[in-house]
Motif scaffolding. Structure first.
Motif, PDB file in Angstrom:
ATOM      1  N   GLU A  16       0.806  -1.219   0.000  1.00 35.44           N
ATOM      2  CA  GLU A  16       0.000   0.000   0.000  1.00 35.44           C
ATOM      3  C   GLU A  16       0.838   1.268   0.000  1.00 35.44           C
ATOM      4  O   GLU A  16       0.312   2.358  -0.149  1.00 35.44           O
ATOM      5  CB  GLU A  16      -0.932   0.003   1.218  1.00 35.44           C
ATOM      6  N   GLU A  17       2.154   1.124   0.140  1.00 37.41           N
ATOM      7  CA  GLU A  17       3.017   2.310   0.184  1.00 37.41           C
ATOM      8  C   GLU A  17       4.463   1.881   0.019  1.00 37.41           C
ATOM      9  O   GLU A  17       4.841   0.777   0.427  1.00 37.41           O
ATOM     10  CB  GLU A  17       2.838   3.025   1.532  1.00 37.41           C
ATOM     11  N   ASP A  20       8.018   3.655   1.109  1.00 36.36           N
ATOM     12  CA  ASP A  20       8.698   4.759   1.783  1.00 36.36           C
ATOM     13  C   ASP A  20      10.098   4.861   1.177  1.00 36.36           C
ATOM     14  O   ASP A  20      10.993   4.080   1.515  1.00 36.36           O
ATOM     15  CB  ASP A  20       8.755   4.478   3.286  1.00 36.36           C
ATOM     16  N   GLY A  35      -3.938   2.631  -7.847  1.00 38.44           N
ATOM     17  CA  GLY A  35      -3.979   4.006  -7.369  1.00 38.44           C
ATOM     18  C   GLY A  35      -2.830   4.411  -6.465  1.00 38.44           C
ATOM     19  O   GLY A  35      -2.364   5.564  -6.510  1.00 38.44           O
ATOM     20  N   TRP A  36      -2.315   3.473  -5.657  1.00 38.83           N
ATOM     21  CA  TRP A  36      -1.301   3.838  -4.671  1.00 38.83           C
ATOM     22  C   TRP A  36       0.057   4.142  -5.300  1.00 38.83           C
ATOM     23  O   TRP A  36       0.896   4.811  -4.675  1.00 38.83           O
ATOM     24  CB  TRP A  36      -1.147   2.725  -3.631  1.00 38.83           C
ATOM     25  N   ALA A  73       0.878   6.184  -7.662  1.00 36.78           N
ATOM     26  CA  ALA A  73       1.104   7.612  -7.887  1.00 36.78           C
ATOM     27  C   ALA A  73       1.511   8.339  -6.609  1.00 36.78           C
ATOM     28  O   ALA A  73       2.011   9.473  -6.671  1.00 36.78           O
ATOM     29  CB  ALA A  73      -0.152   8.247  -8.474  1.00 36.78           C
ATOM     30  N   GLU A  74       1.288   7.713  -5.453  1.00 38.18           N
ATOM     31  CA  GLU A  74       1.609   8.351  -4.171  1.00 38.18           C
ATOM     32  C   GLU A  74       2.983   7.943  -3.639  1.00 38.18           C
ATOM     33  O   GLU A  74       3.364   8.350  -2.544  1.00 38.18           O
ATOM     34  CB  GLU A  74       0.538   7.972  -3.139  1.00 38.18           C
ATOM     35  N   THR A  75       3.716   7.142  -4.384  1.00 39.25           N
ATOM     36  CA  THR A  75       4.999   6.634  -3.884  1.00 39.25           C
ATOM     37  C   THR A  75       6.123   7.658  -3.947  1.00 39.25           C
ATOM     38  O   THR A  75       7.141   7.494  -3.271  1.00 39.25           O
ATOM     39  CB  THR A  75       5.428   5.401  -4.689  1.00 39.25           C
ATOM     40  N   GLY A  76       5.970   8.677  -4.766  1.00 40.69           N
ATOM     41  CA  GLY A  76       7.076   9.607  -5.006  1.00 40.69           C
ATOM     42  C   GLY A  76       7.911   9.219  -6.200  1.00 40.69           C
ATOM     43  O   GLY A  76       8.809   9.975  -6.615  1.00 40.69           O
ATOM     44  N   HIS A 128       6.021   9.126 -12.590  1.00 40.43           N
ATOM     45  CA  HIS A 128       4.995   8.314 -13.230  1.00 40.43           C
ATOM     46  C   HIS A 128       4.316   9.084 -14.348  1.00 40.43           C
ATOM     47  O   HIS A 128       4.404  10.315 -14.440  1.00 40.43           O
ATOM     48  CB  HIS A 128       3.964   7.849 -12.195  1.00 40.43           C
ATOM     49  N   GLY A 137      -0.019   7.756 -13.450  1.00 37.91           N
ATOM     50  CA  GLY A 137      -0.096   6.682 -12.477  1.00 37.91           C
ATOM     51  C   GLY A 137       0.717   5.457 -12.831  1.00 37.91           C
ATOM     52  O   GLY A 137       0.948   4.594 -11.969  1.00 37.91           O
TER      53      GLY A 137
END
Length: 717
Positions: A86-87, A89, A247-248, A250-253, A256, A259
Motif C-alpha cells: 500500500e506504500e 517509503d 492508485g497507490w 502515484a503516491e509513492t514519489g 509516473h 499513475g
C-alpha cells in the motif's frame, strides 16, 4: 567445511506478475548468495492472463490457469508475504503492507493494472473487474456452472472486452445466454479494419450484441443502465474498459505517467535500485501498449539487473520489439492473429496459442529438482540414516520424539519446593506466590516458513497454548531468538519485523513482553517463555471422567501440509489456509472451556499422543472418533499421497498402546504433529453441545471428536 554465507542484502518483489514469476524460477536455479528475497502478493495464486479467455469459454479448469506463488517462493528460497502493498517509503527504503514495514536494498514492482471502475455507480457492488485477474477467474467458474438463463454484460469494447464477450457466449451456450458488450465509442477501435470485421462477424455468430457510442450510467443488481436511459439485462457484469494503474503507485514519489511508474531502458525507476515491469510500468523512452508479451521478455533483463544492483555490477538495457503477434481467442477453439497490420484466421491458430500458454504454465509448475550439496566421502557410520530421505520438518515436526523426551525427564530429581507445583505430563508448571497461582511455560520452534514475522506469530500462538490449555490468563512473555547469520542492517530489519509481530500477538492476548535474548546461528528459531495467572485452580491433564465428551477447537493436519510444502507438493491455497489456522489465537476458546475436566493443547505429539496424555494422567481411557476429527483443507489428500512429517514415526510409537481402527491416511493424521494447534478438552457430556455452539459462534471450527471411557488406553474408531 563450507562457510555459511551471511545474508547482507534484501530484495523485495512487489506483486506476483508474470515477470516476477519467471524471475523467481530463474532465481531458484541461480540465486545470488547473500540475498534474502521477499515476494509480496495478496494471495497464494495469481492468474495467467493468456488463459483467461479459455477459462471463461470453458476450455480450461481454474487450476490450469493459476500460478502457484507458494511453490515458486519455496523453489526460489524466498519468503512470501500474503498482503497488498500500500506504500513505498523511499526515504526509509521500506514497503508497507497492512501497516507492516519491510525493508529493502533493491525492489521491483510488478502489480499489473486494474479495470475496476470505482467512479462508476454500483460497479463495486455489482461488477467484476477483468483485472486483476484473480477475482474474475474465481467468480466466473461458479457462475458458468450455474443453471438457468444467463445474462452477461461486458463494459469495454476493446480486444480484451471482445475476447471475454465471445468466450462468455461460448462458455454459457448451455444456459440460453445473452451477452452484451458496451463501449462509449466504436468497438475494437484500436485494431485494423480487417481484424475488426472478422471479430464482429464472429461475435454475431455467437449471438453477442454490441452497444456502441454510449456511456454506462450505473450498474445495478440484474442490469446495466446506460447514459441514454436504455437498460441491458445482466446478472454478471465484467469491467474491461481499459487498463488503469493501481492508485497507490502515484503516491509513492516515483516518477509516473498518469499513475504508471516511469522506467528507463534498464527498467529502473526514478529511484535508484527500484525497478518496475509489466503493465504497471511506462517505458518513457520507448512507449509500448499494455501486453503480457513485454512482461515475459522483460524478465531476463530484470533478473540480470537486480543481480547487478545487489552485487555492484553494471545494468543492461531492455530493447522491446517494435510489434508483436497478437493472438485473439474467438470464443470456441478458434483464434485470430494480427501483426504488422495484417490479420490471419486459421483453425490451427488456437492450437498454437494453446501450446504456447500450456508451455508457459509448465515452465512455472514443473520446476526442476535442484541437486542437494554432496556429502563428504567418507562420513561417519549412521550419518546417512540420521539424515533420512527428506529434509527435517520445521515447527513441531522438528521436535524431539516423545519417547526420548520422557526418558530424559524421568531422570530429573523430584521437586521439593512448596511454592512450585509440578504437573506430570503437562508442558507448564504452577508457581504459588502470595496466594496467586502463576502458570509458566516455554517453547521454541525451528522455522518452517521463510517469513520471520509469520513464523513469530505462529511461535507466539504456539507458546501461549500451554497457558490457555490451563484456562489461565496470559501475563508476560520473554522472547528467545536465533537469527540466521546476517549483516547488522538486516539484523535490525528482521528484529523490527519479529518484535512488531510478537507485540501484536501478545497485546491481543493480554501479555506484556518483558525482553528476551537473541543470537546468530545457522537458521531462524523463535521461542517464548510465557506466564499466566489462574483465577481458579488450573485445568490440567488430570481430572477427566469416563463419559466426558472430547471437544477439539481447531482442525489438524499442519504437520503433513508443512512437510508437503517443503517438498513443493502442497497447493498454495492449502498452505495459506494452514497458516491462517495456526495463527488463530485460542484465548476466547480457553475462556469458554475454563470449566473443563481436563484440557491440553494439541501440538508436537499429535492428537492421539496428547489424548493419550490425558488418559494417562486421568487414569481412564478414551475413544477417538476418527471420522469426526476436523481436518485442514488438503491434509487428507496429501496424507493419501504418502506425505508424512519427519516426527510421525516417533508419534506413532510414543502414543502408547493405541487400539487402531481400520487404519489408512485419516487414521495416520491422528499422529500428525501440530504446530500452534487447537485445544482438546474433556467436558461434561451434558454441557458439550452448548459449549460447542459457543465456540463456533466465537469463530472456532470446533467439533466433538470422542469421549472418555472406563479403563485405560486409547481406542481409534
Amino acid at each position: 567445511m563450507t562457510p555459511l554465507i551471511p545474508l547482507t542484502r534484501d530484495l523485495v518483489l512487489i506483486g506476483g506478475g508474470h515477470a516476477h514469476a519467471l524471475l523467481l524460477r530463474r532465481w531458484g536455479m541461480d540465486p545470488l548468495p547473500g540475498v534474502r528475497v521477499t515476494l509480496i502478493d495478496p494471495g497464494p495464486l495469481t492468474a495467467y492472463s493468456g488463459m483467461l479467455p479459455g477459462l471463461v469459454a470453458g476450455h480450461y479448469d481454474l487450476p490450469e490457469t493459476q500460478i502457484d506463488l507458494v511453490r515458486l517462493a519455496r523453489f526460489a528460497g524466498a519468503r512470501l508475504v500474503l498482503g497488498r502493498a500500500e506504500e513505498i517509503d523511499l526515504a526509509a527504503r521500506e514497503v508497507v503492507v497492512a501497516g507492516r514495514r519491510i525493508g529493502f536494498d533493491a525492489a521491483s514492482i510488478d502489480v499489473g493494472v486494474t479495470s475496476a471502475m470505482p467512479q462508476l455507480e454500483g460497479f463495486e457492488e455489482h461488477g467484476v473487474p477483468a483485472k486483476p485477474l484473480g477475482r474474475l477467474a474465481r467468480d466466473w467458474t461458479a457462475y458458468r456452472d450455474g443453471a438457468g438463463p444467463a445474462r452477461v454484460a461486458v463494459i469495454g469494447g476493446g480486444v480484451a472486452g471482445a475476447e471475454l464477450a465471445m468466450a462468455a457466449a461460448h462458455g454459457l451456450r448451455h444456459r440460453e445466454a445473452k451477452v452484451t458488450v458496451i463501449d462509449r465509442e466504436r468497438l475494437l477501435s484500436e485494431t485494423s479494419e480487417e481484424a475488426r470485421r472478422l471479430v464482429r462477424d464472429r461475435m454475431a455468430g455467437l449471438g453477442v450484441e454490441a452497444v456502441e457510442g454510449t456511456d454506462v450510467a450505473r450498474v445495478e443488481a440484474g442490469r446495466v443502465v446506460l447514459a441514454d436511459g436504455r437498460e441491458v439485462a445482466s446478472d454478471f457484469t465484467i469491467g474491461a474498459a481499459g487498463a488503469k494503474p493501481q492508485g497507490w503507485l502515484a503516491e509513492t514519489g516515483l516518477a509516473h505517467e498518469d499513475g504508471f511508474v516511469t522506467v528507463g531502458p534498464t527498467l529502473e525507476t526514478s529511484a535508484p535500485g527500484i525497478f518496475a515491469v509489466g503493465d504497471c510500468a511506462h517505458m518513457a523512452h520507448d512507449p509500448r501498449p499494455k501486453a503480457g508479451v513485454y512482461a515475459v521478455r522483460q524478465a531476463p533483463v530484470l533478473f540480470d539487473n537486480l543481480r547487478a544492483a545487489l552485487s555492484g555490477g553494471r545494468l543492461r538495457d531492455y530493447r522491446p520489439q517494435k510489434d508483436y503477434l497478437k493472438l485473439v481467442s474467438l470464443g470456441g477453439k478458434a483464434a485470430m492473429a494480427e501483426k504488422w497490420g495484417r490479420t490471419y484466421a486459421n483453425p490451427l491458430l488456437w492450437q498454437w496459442k494453446d501450446r504456447i500458454d500450456r508451455k508457459f504454465m509448465r515452465k512455472l509448475s514443473d520446476l526442476p529438482e535442484m541437486k542437494a550439496p554432496k556429502l563428504p566421502d567418507p562420513v561417519a557410520e549412521g550419518v546417512i540414516e540420521a539424515l533420512g530421505d527428506k529434509p527435517m520438518c520445521g515447527g513441531c515436526g522438528a521436535k524431539v520424539g516423545r519417547g526420548a523426551l520422557r526418558e530424559a525427564l524421568a531422570g530429573l530429581p523430584p521437586v521439593t519446593r512448596d511454592d512450585v507445583v509440578p504437573l506430570p505430563g503437562d508442558d507448564a508448571a504452577v508457581i504459588r506466590t502470595g496466594g496467586a497461582r502463576q502458570v509458566i511455560s516455554t517453547d521454541h520452534l525451528r522455522a518452517m516458513v521463510e517469513d520471520p514475522a509469520l513464523m513469530t506469530r505462529i511461535a507466539a500462538i504456539h507458546a501461549l497454548g500451554d497457558v490457555w490449555a490451563m484456562a489461565a490468563r496470559p501475563q508476560a512473555a520473554t522472547v528467545s531468538l536465533i537469527l540466521p547469520r546476517m549483516s547488522a542492517e538486516m539484523q535490525r530489519r528482521t528484529m523490527a519485523e519479529i518484535m512488531a509481530a510478537a507485540r501484536e500477538v501478545m497485546d491481543e492476548a493480554g501479555a506484556a513482553i518483558l525482553g528476551g535474548h537473541s543470537s546468530l546461528g545457522s537458521e531462524l528459531t523463535v521461542g517464548f517463555t510465557v506466564t499466566g495467572l489462574c483465577d481458579a485452580e488450573p485445568v490440567t491433564l488430570a481430572g477427566a471422567q469416563p463419559g466426558a465428551a472430547l471437544i477439539l477447537t481447531k482442525p489438524i493436519g499442519s504437520g503433513t501440509i508443512m512437510a508437503a510444502e517443503m517438498a513443493r507438493a502442497a497447493p498454495g491455497p492449502v498452505v495459506a489456509e494452514a497458516w491462517e489456522a495456526m495463527v488463530q489465537p485460542q484465548g476466547r476458546a480457553s475462556g469458554i472451556l475454563a470449566g473443563a475436566q481436563a484440557m491440553t493443547d494439541v501440538t508436537g505429539f499429535g492428537l492421539a499422543g496428547h489424548l493419550a496424555g490425558i488418559c494417562e494422567a486421568s487414569a481412564c481411557g478414551a475413544e477417538l472418533r476418527v471420522a469426526d476429527v476436523p481436518l485442514m483443507q488438503g491434509a487428507l489428500e496429501l496424507a493419501e499421497a504418502g506425505t508424512r512429517s519427519t516426527l510421525f514415526a516417533d508419534n506413532l510409537a510414543g502414543a502408547g498402546a493405541v487400539i487402531a481402527g481400520s487404519g489408512g491416511a485419516r487414521h495416520d493424521l491422528m499422529f500428525d504433529p501440530q504446530t500452534a494447534g487447537g485445544l482438546l478438552a474433556a467436558v461434561a457430556a451434558d454441557q458439550a453441545e452448548a459449549l460447542l455452539a459457543r465456540l463456533r459462534a466465537a469463530g472456532y471450527p470446533a467439533a466433538i471428536v470422542g469421549r472418555m471411557t472406563e479403563g485405560g488406553g486409547l481406542r481409534l474408531v
